[in-house]
Design an enzyme around this catalytic site. Structure first.
Site, PDB file in Angstrom:
ATOM      1  N   ASP A 113       0.804  -0.927   0.062  1.00 51.05           N
ATOM      2  CA  ASP A 113      -0.252   0.117  -0.331  1.00 51.05           C
ATOM      3  C   ASP A 113       1.022   0.794  -0.471  1.00 51.05           C
ATOM      4  O   ASP A 113       2.078   1.040  -0.341  1.00 51.05           O
ATOM      5  CB  ASP A 113      -0.958   0.295   1.434  1.00 51.05           C
ATOM      6  CG  ASP A 113      -0.908   0.367   2.556  1.00 51.05           C
ATOM      7  OD1 ASP A 113       1.106   0.113   2.873  1.00 51.05           O
ATOM      8  OD2 ASP A 113      -0.660   0.374   3.295  1.00 51.05           O
ATOM      9  N   HIS A 114       0.725   2.282   0.214  1.00 53.21           N
ATOM     10  CA  HIS A 114       1.137   3.733   0.377  1.00 53.21           C
ATOM     11  C   HIS A 114       1.979   3.926   1.440  1.00 53.21           C
ATOM     12  O   HIS A 114       3.986   3.854   1.291  1.00 53.21           O
ATOM     13  CB  HIS A 114       0.413   4.770   0.165  1.00 53.21           C
ATOM     14  CG  HIS A 114      -0.394   5.047   1.371  1.00 53.21           C
ATOM     15  ND1 HIS A 114      -2.136   3.447   1.486  1.00 53.21           N
ATOM     16  CD2 HIS A 114      -1.019   5.636   2.404  1.00 53.21           C
ATOM     17  CE1 HIS A 114      -2.710   4.090   2.435  1.00 53.21           C
ATOM     18  NE2 HIS A 114      -1.461   4.870   3.267  1.00 53.21           N
TER      19      HIS A 114
ATOM     20  N   CYS B  10       3.650  -2.802   4.088  1.00 51.20           N
ATOM     21  CA  CYS B  10       2.258  -1.447   4.922  1.00 51.20           C
ATOM     22  C   CYS B  10       3.055  -1.373   5.159  1.00 51.20           C
ATOM     23  O   CYS B  10       4.417  -0.828   5.338  1.00 51.20           O
ATOM     24  CB  CYS B  10       0.854  -2.115   5.029  1.00 51.20           C
ATOM     25  SG  CYS B  10       0.700  -3.521   6.518  1.00 51.20           S
ATOM     26  N   GLY B  11       2.666  -0.102   6.319  1.00 48.62           N
ATOM     27  CA  GLY B  11       2.899   0.624   7.585  1.00 48.62           C
ATOM     28  C   GLY B  11       3.391  -0.125   8.065  1.00 48.62           C
ATOM     29  O   GLY B  11       4.626   0.633   8.355  1.00 48.62           O
ATOM     30  N   THR B  12       3.257  -0.808   8.853  1.00 47.50           N
ATOM     31  CA  THR B  12       3.662  -1.841  10.155  1.00 47.50           C
ATOM     32  C   THR B  12       4.456  -3.478   9.062  1.00 47.50           C
ATOM     33  O   THR B  12       4.852  -3.636   9.329  1.00 47.50           O
ATOM     34  CB  THR B  12       2.799  -1.799  11.321  1.00 47.50           C
ATOM     35  OG1 THR B  12       1.242  -2.423  10.541  1.00 47.50           O
ATOM     36  CG2 THR B  12       2.367  -0.494  12.001  1.00 47.50           C
ATOM     37  N   GLY B  13       3.280  -3.682   8.229  1.00 50.74           N
ATOM     38  CA  GLY B  13       3.223  -4.953   7.559  1.00 50.74           C
ATOM     39  C   GLY B  13       2.284  -5.638   8.243  1.00 50.74           C
ATOM     40  O   GLY B  13       2.068  -6.928   7.666  1.00 50.74           O
ATOM     41  N   ILE B  14       1.278  -5.408   9.008  1.00 47.92           N
ATOM     42  CA  ILE B  14       0.412  -6.188   9.781  1.00 47.92           C
ATOM     43  C   ILE B  14      -0.660  -6.601   9.166  1.00 47.92           C
ATOM     44  O   ILE B  14      -1.445  -7.264   8.859  1.00 47.92           O
ATOM     45  CB  ILE B  14      -0.343  -5.201  11.467  1.00 47.92           C
ATOM     46  CG1 ILE B  14       1.123  -5.615  11.957  1.00 47.92           C
ATOM     47  CG2 ILE B  14      -0.844  -6.087  11.943  1.00 47.92           C
ATOM     48  CD1 ILE B  14       1.398  -4.372  13.007  1.00 47.92           C
ATOM     49  N   GLY B  15      -1.785  -5.524   8.999  1.00 45.22           N
ATOM     50  CA  GLY B  15      -2.750  -5.675   7.853  1.00 45.22           C
ATOM     51  C   GLY B  15      -2.359  -6.264   6.467  1.00 45.22           C
ATOM     52  O   GLY B  15      -3.258  -6.824   5.966  1.00 45.22           O
TER      53      GLY B  15
ATOM     54  N   HIS C 100      10.928 -23.690   9.595  1.00 48.54           N
ATOM     55  CA  HIS C 100      10.462 -24.123  10.283  1.00 48.54           C
ATOM     56  C   HIS C 100       8.030 -23.123  10.180  1.00 48.54           C
ATOM     57  O   HIS C 100       7.711 -24.568   9.986  1.00 48.54           O
ATOM     58  CB  HIS C 100       9.982 -23.512  11.222  1.00 48.54           C
ATOM     59  CG  HIS C 100      10.981 -23.904  12.928  1.00 48.54           C
ATOM     60  ND1 HIS C 100      10.981 -23.607  13.963  1.00 48.54           N
ATOM     61  CD2 HIS C 100      12.168 -24.118  12.253  1.00 48.54           C
ATOM     62  CE1 HIS C 100      12.685 -24.073  14.553  1.00 48.54           C
ATOM     63  NE2 HIS C 100      12.770 -24.271  13.355  1.00 48.54           N
TER      64      HIS C 100
ATOM     65  N   ARG D  53       9.722 -32.338  11.426  1.00 47.17           N
ATOM     66  CA  ARG D  53       8.204 -32.375  12.213  1.00 47.17           C
ATOM     67  C   ARG D  53       7.646 -31.177  11.353  1.00 47.17           C
ATOM     68  O   ARG D  53       6.143 -31.298  11.615  1.00 47.17           O
ATOM     69  CB  ARG D  53       8.480 -32.120  13.400  1.00 47.17           C
ATOM     70  CG  ARG D  53       9.738 -30.769  13.579  1.00 47.17           C
ATOM     71  CD  ARG D  53      10.220 -30.784  15.385  1.00 47.17           C
ATOM     72  NE  ARG D  53      10.690 -29.416  15.656  1.00 47.17           N
ATOM     73  CZ  ARG D  53      12.340 -29.348  15.575  1.00 47.17           C
ATOM     74  NH1 ARG D  53      12.906 -30.080  14.171  1.00 47.17           N
ATOM     75  NH2 ARG D  53      12.516 -28.113  15.646  1.00 47.17           N
ATOM     76  N   HIS D  54       8.561 -29.806  10.558  1.00 48.60           N
ATOM     77  CA  HIS D  54       7.744 -28.872  10.811  1.00 48.60           C
ATOM     78  C   HIS D  54       6.145 -29.031   9.635  1.00 48.60           C
ATOM     79  O   HIS D  54       5.609 -28.490   9.575  1.00 48.60           O
ATOM     80  CB  HIS D  54       8.777 -27.964  10.309  1.00 48.60           C
ATOM     81  CG  HIS D  54       9.045 -27.554  11.067  1.00 48.60           C
ATOM     82  ND1 HIS D  54       9.216 -27.228  12.410  1.00 48.60           N
ATOM     83  CD2 HIS D  54      10.772 -27.891  11.350  1.00 48.60           C
ATOM     84  CE1 HIS D  54      10.809 -26.698  13.109  1.00 48.60           C
ATOM     85  NE2 HIS D  54      11.279 -27.677  12.395  1.00 48.60           N
TER      86      HIS D  54
HETATM   87  C1  RB5 Z   1      -2.340   2.746   6.438  1.00 52.08           C
HETATM   88  O1  RB5 Z   1      -1.602   4.430   6.432  1.00 52.08           O
HETATM   89  C2  RB5 Z   1      -1.678   2.047   6.946  1.00 52.08           C
HETATM   90  O2  RB5 Z   1      -2.797   1.708   7.898  1.00 52.08           O
HETATM   91  C3  RB5 Z   1      -1.143   0.982   6.862  1.00 52.08           C
HETATM   92  O3  RB5 Z   1      -0.452   0.681   5.994  1.00 52.08           O
HETATM   93  C4  RB5 Z   1      -0.884  -0.689   7.643  1.00 52.08           C
HETATM   94  O4  RB5 Z   1       0.011  -0.046   8.892  1.00 52.08           O
HETATM   95  C5  RB5 Z   1      -1.632  -1.310   8.287  1.00 52.08           C
HETATM   96  O5  RB5 Z   1      -1.668  -1.885   9.004  1.00 52.08           O
END
Ligand code: RB5
Length: 143
Positions: free
Chosen positions: A8-9, A65-70, A98, A132-133
């Site tokens: 994303d951005h 993404c910003g954090t990689g989480i979403g 693993h 095992r993995h």
């Molecule tokens: C976008 O502002 C931000 O929410 C996205 O890049 C990401 O960090 C979500 O997990």
């Protein structure tokens, strides 16, 4: 090896750095966007990368993404995807050994480019250990 890459951005600038690194290594890249820092929605790009991997259009994927989480959550909604959010090379090594992760996720606002390239190198160059993995990986898609 062919790598599908998407962001994303918030991950766009990091995606571009990773693309340069993959090009230097003569690795084929399938860039699924985004193409600028203009605001977009990370699920669309996470799903696109995941679909490229499960369909065989790419061998593995990298998402940012910003954090990689979403974007990692989005990719992991696609059956057959094992997307791992990594913040250091140790995690990158272990998730390949693993989890046989087939998509790597990183955060453009949380991981600097030099660290991200080191993570990418480790993740690309580390093989799955099997044994095992494998049994545990087989269990993932039974849900
Ligand atoms: C976008 O502002 C931000 O929410 C996205 O890049 C990401 O960090 C979500 O997990």
């Amino acid at each position: 090896m062919k790598i599908a890459i998407a962001s994303d951005h918030g991950g766009y600038l990091l995606k571009e750095e990773i693309k340069k690194y993959l090009n230097q290594r003569n690795i084929d890249v399938l860039d699924l966007g985004t193409d600028s820092e203009e605001s977009v929605d990370y699920p669309e790009f996470g799903h696109a990368c995941a679909e490229a991997v499960v369909s065989g259009k790419a061998d593995r994927g990298i998402v940012c993404c910003g954090t990689g989480i979403g974007i990692s959550i989005a990719a992991n909604r696609v059956k057959g995807i094992r997307c791992a959010l990594c913040t250091d090379t140790g995690m990158a090594e272990l998730t390949r050994k693993h989890n046989d992760s087939n998509i790597l996720a990183m955060g453009g606002r949380t991981t600097d480019a030099a660290t991200a390239l080191a993570i990418t190198k480790t993740w690309l160059d580390t093989e799955f250990e099997g044994g095992r993995h494998q049994r545990r990986i087989d269990m993932l898609d039974r849900y």
